[in-house]
Design an enzyme around this catalytic site. Structure first.
Site, PDB file in Angstrom:
ATOM      1  N   SER A  13       0.838  -1.215   0.000  1.00  0.00           N
ATOM      2  CA  SER A  13       0.000   0.000   0.000  1.00  0.00           C
ATOM      3  C   SER A  13       0.871   1.263   0.000  1.00  0.00           C
ATOM      4  CB  SER A  13      -0.980   0.005   1.175  1.00  0.00           C
ATOM      5  OG  SER A  13      -0.322   0.181   2.403  1.00  0.00           O
ATOM      6  N   ARG A  65      22.936 -14.848   2.015  1.00  0.00           N
ATOM      7  CA  ARG A  65      22.430 -13.488   1.807  1.00  0.00           C
ATOM      8  C   ARG A  65      23.161 -12.785   0.667  1.00  0.00           C
ATOM      9  NH1 ARG A  65      18.961 -11.391   5.766  1.00  0.00           N
ATOM     10  NH2 ARG A  65      18.978 -12.583   7.688  1.00  0.00           N
ATOM     11  N   HIS A 109       9.255   2.953   8.579  1.00  0.00           N
ATOM     12  CA  HIS A 109       9.153   2.067   9.737  1.00  0.00           C
ATOM     13  C   HIS A 109       7.949   2.495  10.575  1.00  0.00           C
ATOM     14  CE1 HIS A 109      10.517  -0.725  12.768  1.00  0.00           C
ATOM     15  NE2 HIS A 109      10.271   0.208  13.676  1.00  0.00           N
TER      16      HIS A 109
HETATM   17  C1  GAR Z   1       4.066  -0.881   6.717  1.00  0.00           C
HETATM   18  O1  GAR Z   1       3.356  -0.642   7.920  1.00  0.00           O
HETATM   19  C2  GAR Z   1       5.540  -0.601   6.929  1.00  0.00           C
HETATM   20  O2  GAR Z   1       5.799   0.489   7.763  1.00  0.00           O
HETATM   21  C3  GAR Z   1       5.979  -1.895   7.559  1.00  0.00           C
HETATM   22  O3  GAR Z   1       5.318  -2.897   6.851  1.00  0.00           O
HETATM   23  C4  GAR Z   1       4.061  -2.369   6.389  1.00  0.00           C
HETATM   24  C5  GAR Z   1       3.948  -2.625   4.900  1.00  0.00           C
HETATM   25  O4  GAR Z   1       2.666  -2.307   4.423  1.00  0.00           O
HETATM   26  N1  GAR Z   1       7.403  -2.033   7.480  1.00  0.00           N
HETATM   27  C6  GAR Z   1       8.133  -2.630   8.411  1.00  0.00           C
HETATM   28  O5  GAR Z   1       7.669  -3.126   9.414  1.00  0.00           O
HETATM   29  C7  GAR Z   1       9.623  -2.639   8.123  1.00  0.00           C
HETATM   30  N2  GAR Z   1      10.354  -3.241   9.209  1.00  0.00           N
HETATM   31  P1  GAR Z   1       2.409  -2.121   2.871  1.00  0.00           P
HETATM   32  O6  GAR Z   1       2.977  -3.353   2.162  1.00  0.00           O
HETATM   33  O7  GAR Z   1       0.914  -2.073   2.750  1.00  0.00           O
HETATM   34  O8  GAR Z   1       3.081  -0.858   2.437  1.00  0.00           O
END
Ligand code: GAR
Length: 199
Positions: A13, A65, A109
């Site tokens: 998103s 990795r 984050h």
């Molecule tokens: C978001 O909330 C982002 O901040 C988090 O994953 C979600 C992805 O949502 N990221 C982390 O936790 C990184 N460590 P999305 O795929 O709908 O953008």
């Protein structure tokens, strides 16, 4: 015009909001959406928006990795990316990979860093009794979730919040913050942006 690659692992998103923002007089354009999961829902959303996509499945690489990252580099370099936006990309990158894109890689984050690096940020904010939560966009350095902060957006924690309701409120703030920070970063502005709280 800066060329932006967006790395995702899931629904994407934030990626959609970034792609949608890069039009008109925006100083950047999306050139690639890349995932470590070939099944990530965000890949088809990106394709529907007309953005080239690629996937490098991390699983066959196991603990290798460096091998995984060498494979990630191929589409990134083919797309001649100037900037990389991590947007829900859930793999930790090695110092070598991060160094290659030093100053050119951003991450979002879901906490007010330096609070709650890592996972389960919303549950941790609730357990601590915090009155506010939010999200942070920062430069990626070798310290996990530790690079220079480029912007933050705050949201209130409301009575009865669960990790899920708080995550949904924070995600809306992410969708405001990340495009705003990317626009500034793409035009060379690395000063910190603080968005006011919104419900
Ligand atoms: C978001 O909330 C982002 O901040 C988090 O994953 C979600 C992805 O949502 N990221 C982390 O936790 C990184 N460590 P999305 O795929 O709908 O953008």
């Amino acid at each position: 015009m800066k060329r932006v690659a967006i790395l995702i692992s899931g629904g994407g998103s934030n990626m959609v909001k970034l792609v949608e923002s890069m039009t008109g007089d925006h100083p950047a354009r999306p050139v690639l959406v890349l995932s470590n999961d070939p099944e990530a829902a965000g890949l088809s959303r990106a394709a529907a928006l007309g953005v080239p996509t690629a996937a490098v499945d991390h699983r066959p690489f196991g603990r290798d990795r460096a091998g995984f990252e060498a494979a990630l580099l191929e589409p990134l370099e083919a797309a001649a990316s100037d900037l990389i936006c991590l947007a829900g990309f859930m793999r930790i990158l090695t110092p070598g990979f991060v160094a290659r894109f030093q100053g050119r890689m951003l991450n979002i984050h879901p906490s007010l860093l330096p609070n709650y690096p890592g996972l389960d940020t919303h549950a941790r904010a609730l357990a601590a009794g915090d009155a506010a939560a939010g999200c942070t966009v920062h430069e990626v350095t070798t310290e996990l979730d530790g690079g220079p902060i480029l912007g933050q957006a705050r949201v209130p924690v409301l009575p009865g919040d669960t990790p899920e309701t708080l995550a949904a409120r924070v995600l809306k703030a992410e969708h405001r913050l990340y495009p705003a920070v990317l626009r500034r970063a793409a035009s060379g502005d690395r000063t910190r942006l603080d968005l006011p709280a919104s419900p």
